[in-house]
Design an enzyme around this catalytic site. Structure first.
Site, PDB file in Angstrom:
ATOM      1  N   ASP A  21       0.825  -1.207   0.000  1.00  0.00           N
ATOM      2  CA  ASP A  21       0.000   0.000   0.000  1.00  0.00           C
ATOM      3  C   ASP A  21       0.865   1.266   0.000  1.00  0.00           C
ATOM      4  O   ASP A  21       1.965   1.274   0.539  1.00  0.00           O
ATOM      5  CB  ASP A  21      -0.920  -0.021   1.240  1.00  0.00           C
ATOM      6  N   HIS A  38       2.044   3.565  -9.063  1.00  0.00           N
ATOM      7  CA  HIS A  38       1.864   2.134  -9.364  1.00  0.00           C
ATOM      8  C   HIS A  38       3.050   1.602 -10.158  1.00  0.00           C
ATOM      9  O   HIS A  38       3.492   0.474  -9.954  1.00  0.00           O
ATOM     10  CB  HIS A  38       0.558   1.907 -10.125  1.00  0.00           C
ATOM     11  N   LEU A 132      10.642 -20.651  -4.258  1.00  0.00           N
ATOM     12  CA  LEU A 132       9.605 -19.754  -3.736  1.00  0.00           C
ATOM     13  C   LEU A 132       8.251 -20.002  -4.409  1.00  0.00           C
ATOM     14  O   LEU A 132       8.168 -20.095  -5.633  1.00  0.00           O
ATOM     15  CB  LEU A 132      10.036 -18.301  -3.996  1.00  0.00           C
TER      16      LEU A 132
HETATM   17  C1  IPE Z   1      -5.420  -2.708  -0.127  1.00  0.00           C
HETATM   18  O1  IPE Z   1      -5.119  -1.361  -0.258  1.00  0.00           O
HETATM   19  C2  IPE Z   1      -5.361  -3.379  -1.473  1.00  0.00           C
HETATM   20  C3  IPE Z   1      -4.039  -3.500  -2.062  1.00  0.00           C
HETATM   21  C4  IPE Z   1      -2.895  -3.105  -1.540  1.00  0.00           C
HETATM   22  C5  IPE Z   1      -4.015  -4.141  -3.345  1.00  0.00           C
HETATM   23  P1  IPE Z   1      -6.268  -0.261  -0.379  1.00  0.00           P
HETATM   24  O2  IPE Z   1      -5.573   1.038  -0.525  1.00  0.00           O
HETATM   25  O3  IPE Z   1      -7.224  -0.627  -1.457  1.00  0.00           O
HETATM   26  O4  IPE Z   1      -7.000  -0.396   1.027  1.00  0.00           O
HETATM   27  P2  IPE Z   1      -7.888   0.664   1.815  1.00  0.00           P
HETATM   28  O5  IPE Z   1      -8.934   1.173   0.851  1.00  0.00           O
HETATM   29  O6  IPE Z   1      -6.983   1.770   2.248  1.00  0.00           O
HETATM   30  O7  IPE Z   1      -8.435  -0.100   2.970  1.00  0.00           O
HETATM   31  C1  IPE Z   2      -1.754   0.237  -3.301  1.00  0.00           C
HETATM   32  O1  IPE Z   2      -1.507   1.603  -3.331  1.00  0.00           O
HETATM   33  C2  IPE Z   2      -1.957  -0.314  -4.693  1.00  0.00           C
HETATM   34  C3  IPE Z   2      -3.330  -0.744  -4.982  1.00  0.00           C
HETATM   35  C4  IPE Z   2      -4.318  -0.700  -4.152  1.00  0.00           C
HETATM   36  C5  IPE Z   2      -3.592  -1.239  -6.325  1.00  0.00           C
HETATM   37  P1  IPE Z   2      -2.698   2.647  -3.320  1.00  0.00           P
HETATM   38  O2  IPE Z   2      -3.067   2.960  -4.734  1.00  0.00           O
HETATM   39  O3  IPE Z   2      -3.799   2.209  -2.461  1.00  0.00           O
HETATM   40  O4  IPE Z   2      -1.968   3.900  -2.695  1.00  0.00           O
HETATM   41  P2  IPE Z   2      -2.551   4.891  -1.598  1.00  0.00           P
HETATM   42  O5  IPE Z   2      -2.984   4.069  -0.436  1.00  0.00           O
HETATM   43  O6  IPE Z   2      -3.703   5.615  -2.243  1.00  0.00           O
HETATM   44  O7  IPE Z   2      -1.403   5.788  -1.280  1.00  0.00           O
HETATM   45 MG    MG Z   3      -4.166   2.406  -0.469  1.00  0.00          MG
END
Ligand code: IPE
Ligand code: IPE
Ligand code: MG
Length: 249
Positions: A21, A38, A132
């Protein structure tokens, strides 16, 4: 100080799961579009797969796209899937060279056909890897997975004991990857966001403020070190731990 082979031995049995995240915030802090985050996150994923393989981790599950992430704007979703395709294309050869095996978990019926094709190709081409076990969660929801597994188990085995039901469910949900030992979440949030809820019942949780694109091999090692310093009790008291590990679990 542990030797490299001792480190590998310690990693051998572990199932590590990662909620990757913080990509969007990483980008926003740099004045960049979320998609740039990303893209940088993809490079981080490649680094961590390599490190986990070197550390002798048995199973690594990466949360790449949750079923709730469909709520995001279409262009962001398109970029994420484009990057997932690139990841699988670039990784296949490297995974094979490392003897790693890739498996994608989550729903497949909503994925773009091109993504589905590359998933199936990568899975087939790495199927015989004995190193792995890399699992990538795409269109994944743990609550959906539990509901589906419960439906399958109860229709196949309508009248089993609760204990048997529990082990059948674990097998249906986790297969050979088993329960999670260490769950890492980057990006500062302290929640599970519908990831491996059943499998993480006794996982050690490790939260870090580091945004995923900045997460590197040293951070992964720091999480493993923290894990090794924890005492896992599984509900028992410390002095009876050996007894419990030898029997009840
Ligand atoms: C969880 O992150 C999903 C992934 C890392 C793929 P999100 O950014 O979607 O989660 P929330 O919305 O903060 O809970
Ligand atoms: C995690 O990073 C990746 C996915 C959920 C695909 P985020 O896109 O949720 O990044 P933040 O949490 O908004 O910074
Ligand atoms: Mg996120």
């Amino acid at each position: 100080m542990q030797s490299e082979s001792e480190q590998i031995d310690m990693g051998r049995a572990l199932h590590v799961a990662v909620i990757m995240d913080g990509n969007g915030r990483w980008a926003a802090r740099r004045g960049l579009p979320r998609t740039a985050g990303h893209r940088a996150g993809l490079a981080a994923a490649r680094r961590i797969v390599e490190r986990a393989s070197d550390a002798g981790i048995r199973c690594l599950t990466l949360y790449a796209f949750s079923s709730d992430n469909w709520r995001r704007p279409a262009p962001e979703i398109e970029t994420i899937f484009w990057l997932l395709r690139a990841f699988l294309r670039l990784e296949t050869r490297r995974l094979r060279e490392r003897g790693a095996r890739l498996e994608v978990i989550g729903r497949r019926d909503r994925l773009p056909a091109v993504v589905l094709r590359i998933i199936e190709k990568t899975e087939a081409e790495t199927a015989f890897g004995h190193g792995l076990h890399l699992r990538v969660a795409i269109d994944y929801s743990s609550r959906d997975a539990i509901a589906r597994a419960a439906g399958c188990v109860s229709s196949a085995e309508p009248s089993v004991s609760w204990q048997t039901m529990r082990s059948l469910l674990l097998r249906a949900l986790a297969g050979e990857s088993g329960e999670v030992d260490l769950l890492i979440r980057t990006g500062g949030e302290k929640r599970l966001s519908d990831f491996l809820l059943w499998e993480s019942a006794y996982a050690e949780l490790y939260f870090t403020d580091r945004m995923w694109p900045d997460f590197g091999a040293a951070d992964f090692d720091a999480a493993l070190d923290a894990f090794r310093r924890r005492e896992r009790r599984f509900g028992a008291v410390p002095h009876s731990l050996r007894l419990v590990q030898g029997g009840a679990r």
